[in-house]
Write a protein that holds these residues in place. Sequence first.
Motif, short mmCIF file in Angstrom:
data_model
loop_
_atom_site.label_atom_id
_atom_site.label_comp_id
_atom_site.label_asym_id
_atom_site.label_seq_id
_atom_site.Cartn_x
_atom_site.Cartn_y
_atom_site.Cartn_z
N MET A 13 2.49 31.86 -68.56
CA MET A 13 1.70 30.92 -69.23
C MET A 13 2.23 29.84 -69.70
O MET A 13 2.81 29.71 -70.63
CB MET A 13 1.08 31.75 -70.35
CG MET A 13 0.16 32.84 -70.08
SD MET A 13 -0.41 33.47 -71.42
CE MET A 13 -1.65 34.70 -70.62
N LEU A 14 2.25 28.42 -68.82
CA LEU A 14 2.95 27.40 -69.07
C LEU A 14 2.10 26.15 -69.04
O LEU A 14 1.36 26.10 -68.04
CB LEU A 14 4.42 27.34 -68.50
CG LEU A 14 5.24 28.55 -68.35
CD1 LEU A 14 6.31 28.26 -67.35
CD2 LEU A 14 6.13 28.30 -69.93
N ALA A 15 2.30 24.94 -69.57
CA ALA A 15 1.55 24.16 -69.78
C ALA A 15 1.65 23.16 -68.36
O ALA A 15 0.62 22.67 -67.69
CB ALA A 15 1.84 23.01 -70.58
N GLY A 29 -13.12 24.21 -70.56
CA GLY A 29 -11.69 24.29 -71.35
C GLY A 29 -10.88 22.97 -71.19
O GLY A 29 -10.65 22.50 -69.97
N GLY A 66 -6.17 21.44 -75.58
CA GLY A 66 -6.20 22.67 -75.67
C GLY A 66 -5.13 23.52 -76.66
O GLY A 66 -4.75 22.76 -77.53
N THR A 67 -4.56 24.59 -76.36
CA THR A 67 -3.65 25.36 -77.07
C THR A 67 -2.38 24.20 -77.21
O THR A 67 -1.81 24.05 -78.32
CB THR A 67 -3.32 26.38 -76.43
OG1 THR A 67 -4.19 27.53 -76.39
CG2 THR A 67 -2.06 27.10 -77.27
N LYS A 72 7.00 21.43 -80.87
CA LYS A 72 8.24 20.57 -80.53
C LYS A 72 8.51 19.65 -81.65
O LYS A 72 9.57 19.33 -81.92
CB LYS A 72 8.22 19.89 -79.29
CG LYS A 72 8.66 20.77 -77.88
CD LYS A 72 7.87 22.01 -77.70
CE LYS A 72 8.54 23.16 -77.60
NZ LYS A 72 7.63 24.19 -77.39
N GLY A 99 -4.49 22.48 -68.16
CA GLY A 99 -5.15 22.97 -67.13
C GLY A 99 -6.32 22.26 -66.80
O GLY A 99 -6.82 21.18 -65.83
N GLY A 131 -7.79 29.26 -70.91
CA GLY A 131 -6.73 29.35 -71.34
C GLY A 131 -6.44 30.84 -71.94
O GLY A 131 -6.67 31.76 -71.32
N GLU A 180 -15.53 21.53 -73.78
CA GLU A 180 -14.53 21.86 -75.01
C GLU A 180 -15.11 22.13 -76.19
O GLU A 180 -15.76 21.33 -76.73
CB GLU A 180 -13.43 20.83 -75.09
CG GLU A 180 -12.24 21.06 -76.04
CD GLU A 180 -11.74 22.92 -76.08
OE1 GLU A 180 -10.91 22.77 -74.88
OE2 GLU A 180 -11.68 23.33 -76.99
N ALA A 207 -19.05 26.70 -73.63
CA ALA A 207 -19.93 27.04 -72.09
C ALA A 207 -20.02 28.46 -72.13
O ALA A 207 -19.08 29.28 -72.42
CB ALA A 207 -19.08 26.26 -71.17
N ARG A 239 -13.38 23.18 -79.18
CA ARG A 239 -12.36 22.51 -80.38
C ARG A 239 -12.92 21.47 -80.65
O ARG A 239 -13.65 20.58 -79.68
CB ARG A 239 -10.94 22.42 -79.77
CG ARG A 239 -10.12 23.71 -80.02
CD ARG A 239 -8.81 23.09 -79.36
NE ARG A 239 -8.12 24.33 -78.78
CZ ARG A 239 -7.35 25.15 -79.38
NH1 ARG A 239 -7.05 25.08 -80.78
NH2 ARG A 239 -6.73 26.21 -78.66
N ASP A 266 -3.70 29.38 -67.99
CA ASP A 266 -3.42 30.61 -68.54
C ASP A 266 -4.38 31.76 -68.23
O ASP A 266 -3.76 32.91 -68.35
CB ASP A 266 -3.40 30.67 -70.01
CG ASP A 266 -1.99 30.07 -70.55
OD1 ASP A 266 -1.27 29.53 -69.81
OD2 ASP A 266 -1.63 29.83 -71.73
#
Length: 471
Positions: free
Chosen positions: A320-322, A12, A42-43, A53, A16, A143, A35, A118, A37, A314
């Motif tokens: 659940m915060l970056a 991932g 990530g998210t 933002k 994180g 995540g 990864e 994975a 994606r 997460d």
Amino acid sequence: MADYDYDVLVIGAGPGGYVAAIRAAQLGLKTACAEGRETLGGTCLNVGCIPSKALLHGSELFEEAHDGTLAKFGVKTGKVELDLPVLQGEKALAVKELTQGVEFLFKKNKVDWLKGYAKFTGPHAVEVAGKPVTAKHIVIATGSSVMPLAGVAVDNGAGIIVDSTGALALTRVPQHLVVIGGGVIGLELGSVWRRLGAKVTVVEFMDQLLPGMDGEVRKEAAKIFKKQGMELRLSTKVTGASVKGKKATLTLEPAAGGTAETLDADCVLVAIGRRAHTEGLGLDVIGLAPNARGQIETDHDFRTPIDGVWAIGDVIPGPMLAHKAEDEGIAVAENIAGLTGIVNHDVIPGVVYTTPEIAGVGLTEEAAREKAKESGGDIKVGKFPMLANSRAKTNREPDGFVKIIADAKTDRVLGIWAIATLAGTMIAEAALAMEFGATSEDIAYTCHAHPTHSEAIKEAAMAVRGKPIHM
Ligand code: FAD
Ligand code: NAI
């Protein structure tokens, strides 16, 4: 470590995972990151912090031009129109720049990006896109994903009932957006579309918005959002939804049960939380069972019970915060390298990026009072309104306050909360003070630049001892 392909494999590439991979490589470990994606980050970078933002910023500018805020300061704009494709394009550009930035950092630090999802084939072995890979240490950083709501089927493609990913990609401004869930996502994305012209109704199961935040902050936030034109349906649950053509009809009931009613909308955002993502990882192969909430439990060093397998972000318990995921990414890499990586989970700031921003770090007043009661102690609380802060007043940003909670005996700061246009920036000082074990007196006697919103933190600290100057 000739027996393994890598010293460290991170699964991932969110905040994180990518941070863990970079730090591990910086520490001299041969590192790969899997990864699935198309892009890294990530998210957070792809469908979370960054695109939200961008839309928040763009919609703030639109509202300032549209509602007369700019005109009040003598900035004449003429007719203000929204060009949504341009706004969405600017968002996409920010996402592209930042996700490519992570790719650059991987190359710079010699982290191999293994493209694909994975799946464990053994404690030190995974398969990524059909290829076997082994590593002495494997860090799970997979995540979280959107929590579904029974009876309310999300279809981001159709754009009528959407989750946060769909709400970030709308190609039209809804006439009536119903947000299910008055948490962080609901209020941030609800604010975006309200500013751009939608009528917004927030349906929240609890009797207040923003669970987990300080009670007084939650009440004040509700007042402010109502004043901004959001309709709040608190203590209400959604029990079903149907879509006909371009319209959704929701069934609502009082949270405690009672008579049902219907509510029509041309867009519905489901934002009732996120859950740890472990699907398809093959945890059963290595005998790692998630807890009742689907999360992976670790010890203080981010070790799972399985030798050589670690977890962060997460997917493990906690907010659940970056930035929490990033700090855990650094700590886990340092622990793997034999150093001492620590995250102080008592001092993780949280920010809701609405206008005004809402931020907090440490204990709520309720939690601090409860804790003090258990130990026979007491707390002191100091508050200072933004209305009395010269800079906020000058900028015509009167909403909100800063609140400091301190131990009555030792004066040590236990929690700091702020509603203010710049609360998200102000809270960094609060976190630093708490990390250093500051007392309210330490903050009160720290010189703060004038005129800044941050002076409200100093004044709230003075108020803990009953002596603010500007009140
Ligand atoms: P993620 O960022 O979720 O990354 C996990 C990655 O793992 C994903 O890219 C996924 O594709 C990949 N993956 C999963 N399984 C596998 C597998 N088997 N193999 C390979 N790869 C896999 N937090 C903030 O602090 N501030 C904000 O402003 C903020 N805004 C947000 C706005 C929205 C709309 C959302 C949805 C979230 C927001 N968050 C914000 C939360 C933040 O995005 C998360 O806390 C953060 O991304 C968690 O990081 P992570 O690395 O644990 O996981
Ligand atoms: P959340 O947990 O913040 O809020 C979900 C809300 O939905 C809660 O208030 C809950 O009571 C309510 N709810 C649950 N079930 C419901 C139902 N059936 N009907 C009506 N209301 C219901 O979750 P959210 O907003 O989805 O965000 C997910 C995560 O993403 C959060 O943990 C947050 O930390 C993170 N995030 C962080 C951001 C930030 O730091 N600025 C921005 C966006 C997301």
